[in-house]
Design an enzyme around this catalytic site. Structure first.
Site, PDB file in Angstrom:
ATOM      1  N   GLY B  75       0.817  -1.211   0.000  1.00  0.00           N
ATOM      2  CA  GLY B  75       0.000   0.000   0.000  1.00  0.00           C
ATOM      3  C   GLY B  75       0.851   1.262   0.000  1.00  0.00           C
ATOM      4  O   GLY B  75       0.507   2.249  -0.655  1.00  0.00           O
ATOM      5  N   ALA B 204      -2.430  -6.403   0.310  1.00  0.00           N
ATOM      6  CA  ALA B 204      -2.766  -7.798   0.597  1.00  0.00           C
ATOM      7  C   ALA B 204      -2.788  -8.113   2.089  1.00  0.00           C
ATOM      8  O   ALA B 204      -3.645  -8.853   2.563  1.00  0.00           O
ATOM      9  CB  ALA B 204      -1.766  -8.727  -0.101  1.00  0.00           C
ATOM     10  N   HIS B 205      -1.848  -7.534   2.833  1.00  0.00           N
ATOM     11  CA  HIS B 205      -1.647  -8.039   4.199  1.00  0.00           C
ATOM     12  C   HIS B 205      -2.737  -7.611   5.177  1.00  0.00           C
ATOM     13  O   HIS B 205      -2.770  -8.091   6.302  1.00  0.00           O
ATOM     14  CB  HIS B 205      -0.262  -7.642   4.713  1.00  0.00           C
ATOM     15  CG  HIS B 205      -0.134  -6.210   5.097  1.00  0.00           C
ATOM     16  ND1 HIS B 205      -0.237  -5.801   6.398  1.00  0.00           N
ATOM     17  CD2 HIS B 205       0.079  -5.093   4.363  1.00  0.00           C
ATOM     18  CE1 HIS B 205      -0.068  -4.475   6.439  1.00  0.00           C
ATOM     19  NE2 HIS B 205       0.111  -4.030   5.218  1.00  0.00           N
ATOM     20  N   THR B 241      11.609  -7.105 -10.593  1.00  0.00           N
ATOM     21  CA  THR B 241      11.154  -8.477 -10.778  1.00  0.00           C
ATOM     22  C   THR B 241       9.839  -8.667 -10.036  1.00  0.00           C
ATOM     23  O   THR B 241       9.735  -8.323  -8.859  1.00  0.00           O
ATOM     24  CB  THR B 241      12.217  -9.449 -10.215  1.00  0.00           C
ATOM     25  OG1 THR B 241      13.445  -9.190 -10.880  1.00  0.00           O
ATOM     26  CG2 THR B 241      11.799 -10.890 -10.412  1.00  0.00           C
ATOM     27  N   CYS B 328       2.167   8.819  24.240  1.00  0.00           N
ATOM     28  CA  CYS B 328       3.147   7.924  24.856  1.00  0.00           C
ATOM     29  C   CYS B 328       3.441   6.724  23.983  1.00  0.00           C
ATOM     30  O   CYS B 328       4.494   6.117  24.062  1.00  0.00           O
ATOM     31  CB  CYS B 328       2.612   7.398  26.184  1.00  0.00           C
ATOM     32  SG  CYS B 328       2.725   8.602  27.480  1.00  0.00           S
TER      33      CYS B 328
END
Lengths: 212, 388
Positions: B75, B204-205, B241, B328
């Site tokens: 992203g 994707a993640h 690639t 914090c």
């Protein structure tokens, strides 16, 4: 497990010592503010004769390091004379905790500052000052530079929330550039009073809200 | 109370679905050749087929053509390409771009970098629920504007932006519209034609796919320059690639993201919201009050009188993963810029906790989380100097 805190810090965080309010304390001090994300309030009971800290409690709004240093600094201070307690610094607190991440040291400083201010307030109120300097506008402004303007996260002097104070025969009038109906008015009133009232020659603090 | 780790940080990243890992495996050890042209050797052609199949799956999900989907390293790269790539394509012609104050840092920082380099940037305000000011948007577009970049759903407070309305405004004014859909992809519908989006960021993640792969949808004809040089892959828009295994995993993750999960996640969201509100006093909802206006997996609340990092650490000790908007917690020691943009006080940001859910969470976990939060909040309030 590799949390950035030592086992000792986590112990004190999970089970802090000396927490809570003290009824009828001999001195109180607050450092930091919720706007900064860290705040410590400290209560002292002092033996009038020996000048030893008989009891000490703290309350904390803050992160793990804030809570843990509040716990360790009160452990270190209890039983000490005011003179000895004044010598405690954040390095000793950090050391006693087995170290703190550099980014969290400022939280340790806060707890130590609260202890020092509480002792200073006690001295002002119990005639223990070595030299009695009359309260001046400069002294007031210096103390107010520790009061945080919740709107900006910076102190009330720097953000010009307080531009004028009048000192007249022990009566200090602080003008705050905010309407009295403002959501933070009460909070600011309390914090300012708490900072000025302990000064040895101050009898009364008047806070005037005059913004619109 | 013993339980497995309860992971509620799914807006950061998600558990990779084992099915995804299975689909990817052959592309490491068997079909590992470079995805090359159809005139190459057989292993290269097979890799190409794997890559293109995934491209089709992803394109279909947003009603795009496969050749409009460019794979990236994630992203972050997709957002950088969208913002900087269009800026470069308009250099010396147009110099003004617009995004909101609550965009993800990958968009925000890219825009701010362009501003340092001489472009003009307008940052749109949001209201107290995080919605972009559309009147301000319309007023801000000039004949020098080339790009409007607005996210689909917000990473912290879950606000779903009215992207169809924004798309209409951009089309009317002839401006490129970029939608960062990294957080919403597959849980909210996005049809690039209905939305009239020219660029869409996908990753994707966050949908149980692998890390290190994402995509940018680029509507045919959109002026954009590539930012990665050194070859002609990905329609000459992204050299390097191809991450075939990653792309295959991404495609598989999209296939596995069935609509039924959205309803399921919504039910968990409702359970968590109602549980927290019922059990804990002094709680404020950050983001839209109406759940249908939030990302399905997002719950964000502030607890009065206490600070978030302590809550996070206590919950971590209880085996629960959440995050906070407190200063914090952040690397910059600044409170959440999203909450600041929404006009919240520092205290409210410091006391905020974000819970983000996925299809792997269960209702039993929600009950444990509510109970644990109640315990932690009560314990911290007991030692807070702010209590009355």
């Amino acid at each position: 497990m590799s949390l950035p805190y030592t086992k000792k810090v986590l112990e004190h965080f999970m089970h802090p010592h000396n927490v809570g309010k003290l009824e009828n304390p001999d001195a109180v001090a607050t450092e930091g503010s919720p706007a900064c994300g860290d705040m410590v309030k400290l209560y002292l009971k002092v033996d009038q004769k020996t000048k030893q800290i008989d009891d000490i409690r703290f309350e904390s709004y803050g992160c793990a390091s804030n809570i843990a240093t509040g716990s360790i600094i009160t452990d270190l201070a209890i039983g000490k004379t005011l003179e000895d307690a004044k010598k405690l610094d954040w390095k000793m607190a950090a050391e006693a905790l087995g170290g703190l991440p550099p980014v969290k040291v400022h939280c340790a400083v806060l707890a130590v500052d609260a202890l020092r201010t509480a002792i200073e307030n006690y001295e002002h109120q119990h005639g223990l000052l070595k030299e009695k300097i009359p309260t001046s506008e400069k002294i007031i402004m210096k103390r107010l530079s520790r009061v945080i303007n919740p709107l900006a996260g910076l102190d009330v002097v720097r953000t010009k929330l307080v531009k004028e104070v009048i000192i007249d025969k022990g009566i200090v009038t602080v003008f705050v550039e905010l309407p009295s109906s403002h959501q933070f008015a009460n909070n600011i009133r309390n914090e300012i009073s708490e900072r000025i009232e302990p000064l040895w020659d101050v009898q009364k603090v008047k806070i005037v809200f005059r913004g619109n | 109370m013993k339980h497995e780790r309860i992971y509620l940080d799914n807006a950061a990243t998600t558990r990779t679905d084992p099915e995804v890992v299975k689909a990817m495996a052959p592309y490491f050890t068997e079909t590992y050749a470079v995805a090359s042209s159809q005139f190459s050797h057989m292993p290269g052609i097979q890799a190409r087929e794997g890559l293109d199949r995934s491209r089709e799956v992803i394109a279909q999900k947003i009603n795009a053509k496969p050749e409009e989907v460019v794979f990236t390293s994630g992203g972050t790269e997709a957002n950088n390409l969208a913002v900087k790539g269009t800026a470069w394509a308009h250099r010396r012609k147009k110099d003004h771009l617009i995004c909101s104050k609550v965009e993800h840092n990958t968009v925000l920082h890219s825009c701010q970098w362009l501003e340092q380099e001489g472009f003009q940037l307008t940052l749109l305000d949001v209201d107290d629920e995080g919605f972009v000011d559309l009147t301000q948007l319309e007023k801000s577009i000039t004949d020098r504007t080339f790009l409007v970049s607005i996210q689909h759903g917000n990473q912290e407070v879950g606000t779903i932006q009215p992207i169809e309305k924004i798309g209409r405004i951009c089309t009317d004014r002839g401006v490129i519209f970029h939608v960062d859909a990294a957080l919403s992809f597959t849980t909210l519908d996005l049809d690039v034609d209905r939305v009239q989006a020219d660029l869409v960021t996908l990753t994707a993640h966050k949908i149980h796919g692998p890390k290190g792969v994402g995509a940018l949808y680029i509507r045919k004809g959109t002026p954009i320059k590539k930012m990665m040089h050194g070859g002609y892959s990905e329609f000459d828009l992204r050299s390097g690639t191809e991450n075939v295994a990653g792309a295959v995993g991404f495609g598989r993750a999209v296939e596995l993201a069935q609509p039924k999960y959205v309803q399921y996640i919504r039910s968990l969201q409702k359970g968590l919201f109602e549980g927290l509100k019922k059990e804990i006093d002094g709680i404020r909802i950050n983001g839209p009050k109406t759940l249908s206006k939030r990302l399905p997996g997002n719950v964000n609340v502030s607890f009065d009188l206490i600070e978030g990092e302590s809550v996070v650490l206590h919950l971590d000790m209880k085996g629960i993963s959440v995050i906070t908007g407190s200063a914090c917690f952040s690397r910059s020691l600044e409170p959440s810029y999203v909450m600041m943009a929404m006009g919240f006080s520092h205290e409210r940001a410091h006391g905020s906790i974000r819970y983000t859910l996925s299809r792997y969470n269960r209702m039993e976990e929600i009950d444990i989380v509510v109970k644990s939060c109640k315990e932690v909040v009560e314990a911290l309030r007991k030692i807070s100097p702010l209590k009355g």
